[in-house]
Design a protein around this motif. Structure first.
Motif, PDB file in Angstrom:
ATOM      1  N   UNK A  12     -74.692  14.210 -38.045  1.00 28.87           N
ATOM      2  CA  UNK A  12     -74.254  13.107 -38.894  1.00 28.87           C
ATOM      3  C   UNK A  12     -75.411  12.348 -39.506  1.00 28.87           C
ATOM      4  N   UNK A  13     -76.444  12.098 -38.714  1.00 28.83           N
ATOM      5  CA  UNK A  13     -77.619  11.385 -39.209  1.00 28.83           C
ATOM      6  C   UNK A  13     -78.333  12.194 -40.288  1.00 28.83           C
ATOM      7  N   UNK A  14     -78.385  13.517 -40.109  1.00 32.19           N
ATOM      8  CA  UNK A  14     -79.024  14.385 -41.105  1.00 32.19           C
ATOM      9  C   UNK A  14     -78.283  14.301 -42.435  1.00 32.19           C
ATOM     10  N   UNK A  15     -76.958  14.332 -42.393  1.00 28.11           N
ATOM     11  CA  UNK A  15     -76.158  14.254 -43.618  1.00 28.11           C
ATOM     12  C   UNK A  15     -76.428  12.940 -44.357  1.00 28.11           C
ATOM     13  N   UNK A  72     -66.487  21.590 -39.805  1.00 27.30           N
ATOM     14  CA  UNK A  72     -66.040  20.841 -40.974  1.00 27.30           C
ATOM     15  C   UNK A  72     -65.412  19.512 -40.573  1.00 27.30           C
ATOM     16  N   UNK A  73     -64.762  19.459 -39.423  1.00 26.91           N
ATOM     17  CA  UNK A  73     -64.116  18.220 -38.969  1.00 26.91           C
ATOM     18  C   UNK A  73     -65.134  17.117 -38.705  1.00 26.91           C
ATOM     19  N   UNK A  74     -66.392  17.499 -38.466  1.00 21.40           N
ATOM     20  CA  UNK A  74     -67.468  16.512 -38.320  1.00 21.40           C
ATOM     21  C   UNK A  74     -68.171  16.277 -39.659  1.00 21.40           C
ATOM     22  N   UNK A  75     -68.339  17.337 -40.430  1.00 26.46           N
ATOM     23  CA  UNK A  75     -69.059  17.245 -41.698  1.00 26.46           C
ATOM     24  C   UNK A  75     -68.356  16.299 -42.670  1.00 26.46           C
ATOM     25  N   UNK A  76     -67.042  16.433 -42.804  1.00 25.28           N
ATOM     26  CA  UNK A  76     -66.302  15.661 -43.813  1.00 25.28           C
ATOM     27  C   UNK A  76     -66.393  14.152 -43.606  1.00 25.28           C
ATOM     28  N   UNK A  77     -66.112  13.613 -42.413  1.00 28.19           N
ATOM     29  CA  UNK A  77     -66.218  12.147 -42.261  1.00 28.19           C
ATOM     30  C   UNK A  77     -67.641  11.629 -42.405  1.00 28.19           C
ATOM     31  N   UNK A  78     -68.628  12.378 -41.896  1.00 28.49           N
ATOM     32  CA  UNK A  78     -70.014  11.932 -42.053  1.00 28.49           C
ATOM     33  C   UNK A  78     -70.427  11.960 -43.517  1.00 28.49           C
ATOM     34  N   UNK A  81     -70.108  13.132 -55.498  1.00 28.10           N
ATOM     35  CA  UNK A  81     -71.076  13.533 -54.470  1.00 28.10           C
ATOM     36  C   UNK A  81     -70.366  14.163 -53.279  1.00 28.10           C
ATOM     37  N   UNK A  82     -69.264  13.557 -52.858  1.00 30.99           N
ATOM     38  CA  UNK A  82     -68.490  14.059 -51.717  1.00 30.99           C
ATOM     39  C   UNK A  82     -67.977  15.478 -51.998  1.00 30.99           C
ATOM     40  N   UNK A  83     -67.401  15.677 -53.164  1.00 33.76           N
ATOM     41  CA  UNK A  83     -66.876  17.005 -53.515  1.00 33.76           C
ATOM     42  C   UNK A  83     -68.005  18.014 -53.661  1.00 33.76           C
ATOM     43  N   UNK A  84     -69.107  17.616 -54.286  1.00 33.82           N
ATOM     44  CA  UNK A  84     -70.238  18.529 -54.472  1.00 33.82           C
ATOM     45  C   UNK A  84     -70.867  18.957 -53.160  1.00 33.82           C
ATOM     46  N   UNK A  85     -70.978  18.033 -52.216  1.00 35.53           N
ATOM     47  CA  UNK A  85     -71.515  18.382 -50.893  1.00 35.53           C
ATOM     48  C   UNK A  85     -70.642  19.430 -50.213  1.00 35.53           C
ATOM     49  N   UNK A  86     -69.323  19.329 -50.407  1.00 33.43           N
ATOM     50  CA  UNK A  86     -68.428  20.303 -49.797  1.00 33.43           C
ATOM     51  C   UNK A  86     -68.532  21.664 -50.489  1.00 33.43           C
ATOM     52  N   UNK A  87     -68.776  21.652 -51.794  1.00 35.20           N
ATOM     53  CA  UNK A  87     -69.015  22.931 -52.492  1.00 35.20           C
ATOM     54  C   UNK A  87     -70.246  23.607 -51.903  1.00 35.20           C
ATOM     55  N   UNK A  88     -71.337  22.840 -51.723  1.00 31.85           N
ATOM     56  CA  UNK A  88     -72.567  23.386 -51.148  1.00 31.85           C
ATOM     57  C   UNK A  88     -72.315  23.897 -49.728  1.00 31.85           C
ATOM     58  N   UNK A  89     -71.568  23.127 -48.944  1.00 26.04           N
ATOM     59  CA  UNK A  89     -71.253  23.519 -47.561  1.00 26.04           C
ATOM     60  C   UNK A  89     -70.499  24.853 -47.536  1.00 26.04           C
ATOM     61  N   UNK A  90     -69.493  24.989 -48.394  1.00 24.78           N
ATOM     62  CA  UNK A  90     -68.679  26.214 -48.381  1.00 24.78           C
ATOM     63  C   UNK A  90     -69.437  27.406 -48.960  1.00 24.78           C
ATOM     64  N   UNK A  91     -70.373  27.153 -49.872  1.00 29.13           N
ATOM     65  CA  UNK A  91     -71.238  28.242 -50.344  1.00 29.13           C
ATOM     66  C   UNK A  91     -72.033  28.799 -49.165  1.00 29.13           C
ATOM     67  N   UNK A  92     -72.598  27.898 -48.375  1.00 34.01           N
ATOM     68  CA  UNK A  92     -73.348  28.330 -47.198  1.00 34.01           C
ATOM     69  C   UNK A  92     -72.466  29.014 -46.173  1.00 34.01           C
ATOM     70  N   UNK A  93     -71.271  28.523 -46.012  1.00 37.68           N
ATOM     71  CA  UNK A  93     -70.394  29.057 -44.969  1.00 37.68           C
ATOM     72  C   UNK A  93     -69.839  30.437 -45.313  1.00 37.68           C
ATOM     73  N   UNK A  94     -69.489  30.648 -46.581  1.00 38.78           N
ATOM     74  CA  UNK A  94     -68.815  31.893 -46.947  1.00 38.78           C
ATOM     75  C   UNK A  94     -69.714  32.881 -47.685  1.00 38.78           C
ATOM     76  N   UNK A  95     -70.841  32.424 -48.190  1.00 40.20           N
ATOM     77  CA  UNK A  95     -71.722  33.326 -48.923  1.00 40.20           C
ATOM     78  C   UNK A  95     -73.121  33.367 -48.343  1.00 40.20           C
ATOM     79  N   UNK A  96     -73.286  32.812 -47.135  1.00 36.65           N
ATOM     80  CA  UNK A  96     -74.622  32.747 -46.550  1.00 36.65           C
ATOM     81  C   UNK A  96     -74.923  33.849 -45.553  1.00 36.65           C
ATOM     82  N   UNK A  97     -74.053  34.866 -45.498  1.00 37.95           N
ATOM     83  CA  UNK A  97     -74.259  35.938 -44.530  1.00 37.95           C
ATOM     84  C   UNK A  97     -75.560  36.687 -44.743  1.00 37.95           C
ATOM     85  N   UNK A  98     -75.844  37.047 -45.994  1.00 41.79           N
ATOM     86  CA  UNK A  98     -77.094  37.764 -46.295  1.00 41.79           C
ATOM     87  C   UNK A  98     -78.304  36.900 -45.982  1.00 41.79           C
TER      88      UNK A  98
END
Length: 225
Positions: free
Chosen positions: A110-113, A137-143, A66-83
């Motif tokens: 944090x509460x949303x995550x 990301x420094x907040x996203x990862x620990x939460x 779950x932790x790794x998958x959430x980060x995949x989703x996060x990075x998809x949004x961060x690097x491919x969410x421009x359009x």
């Protein structure tokens, strides 16, 4: 037929590959929620009650996936969410919703995550949006770590309770485990519906008050002589 299915299921649960499957499905479910990973985690929890699986490993591999998958989703949004971001900002309503989401993430990210992890589909939306709005990301990862471990523990323990209640009949244990999960999901969704309805009513009242205040502040029209 039923005995054959249960024998096949027990064979799957006693395989050491079950932990890799738990990790993989929890990872995939985080950004591509086709089959809820909770199904397999609850099943593995049921069989942990009879010793066919190890509950701590069920929880650990599920949480890691779950932790790794959430980060995949996060990075998809961060690097491919421009359009997607440009499309959102092209409309006033979408832009307002985007800005509101960014403010919520800034104030209560944090509460949303943590809450979104218990909502199938909602966790994908939340992590994707957090990447798009550049939530740090420094907040996203620990939460996200805080969210993943209790989620995996809660899901695995639901199955374990069902298996412990019907140790000699895993079918009944599965039914009980899934029943508990559905009941809790129903309570969460009901609470979320009421929360959204309350806030939507509040937003509508605020918009009406602002419109009324604008009308009062507008200077009166002069009558032509």
């Amino acid at each position: 037929m039923g005995d054959a299915i249960m024998n096949a299921l027990q064979g799957t649960m006693t395989s050491p590959w079950i932990y890799a499957a738990l990790f993989g499905l929890a990872l995939l479910d985080a950004f591509f929620p086709v089959v809820p990973s909770e199904t397999l985690i609850i099943t593995a929890g049921v069989y942990a009650a009879s010793g066919d699986t190890i509950l701590l490993l069920v929880i650990a591999f599920s949480a890691a996936g779950a932790f790794c998958g959430d980060h995949v989703s996060y990075f998809i949004g961060r690097f491919a969410g421009g359009r997607l971001e440009r499309w959102i900002r092209s409309g006033r309503r979408r832009r307002d919703a985007y800005d509101r989401a960014a403010r919520i993430f800034d104030e209560r990210g944090g509460l949303v995550i943590i809450i979104a992890r218990y909502i199938p589909g909602g966790r994908t939306t939340a992590t994707l949006l957090m990447g798009i709005v550049r939530y740090p990301l420094r907040h996203f990862t620990p939460f996200d770590a805080v969210a993943s471990v209790p989620w995996a523990s809660y899901t695995g323990l639901i199955g374990y309770l069902g298996g412990a209640a019907f140790e000699e009949d895993p079918v009944k244990g599965l039914i009980l485990g899934f029943g508990i999960a559905l009941a809790i999901t129903g309570l969460i969704e009901g609470g979320r519906f009421l929360w959204n309805r309350f806030h939507r009513s509040g937003d509508e009242r605020e918009e009406r008050d602002e419109a009324a205040a604008g009308e009062e502040a507008r200077p009166p029209r002069r009558e032509r002589s």
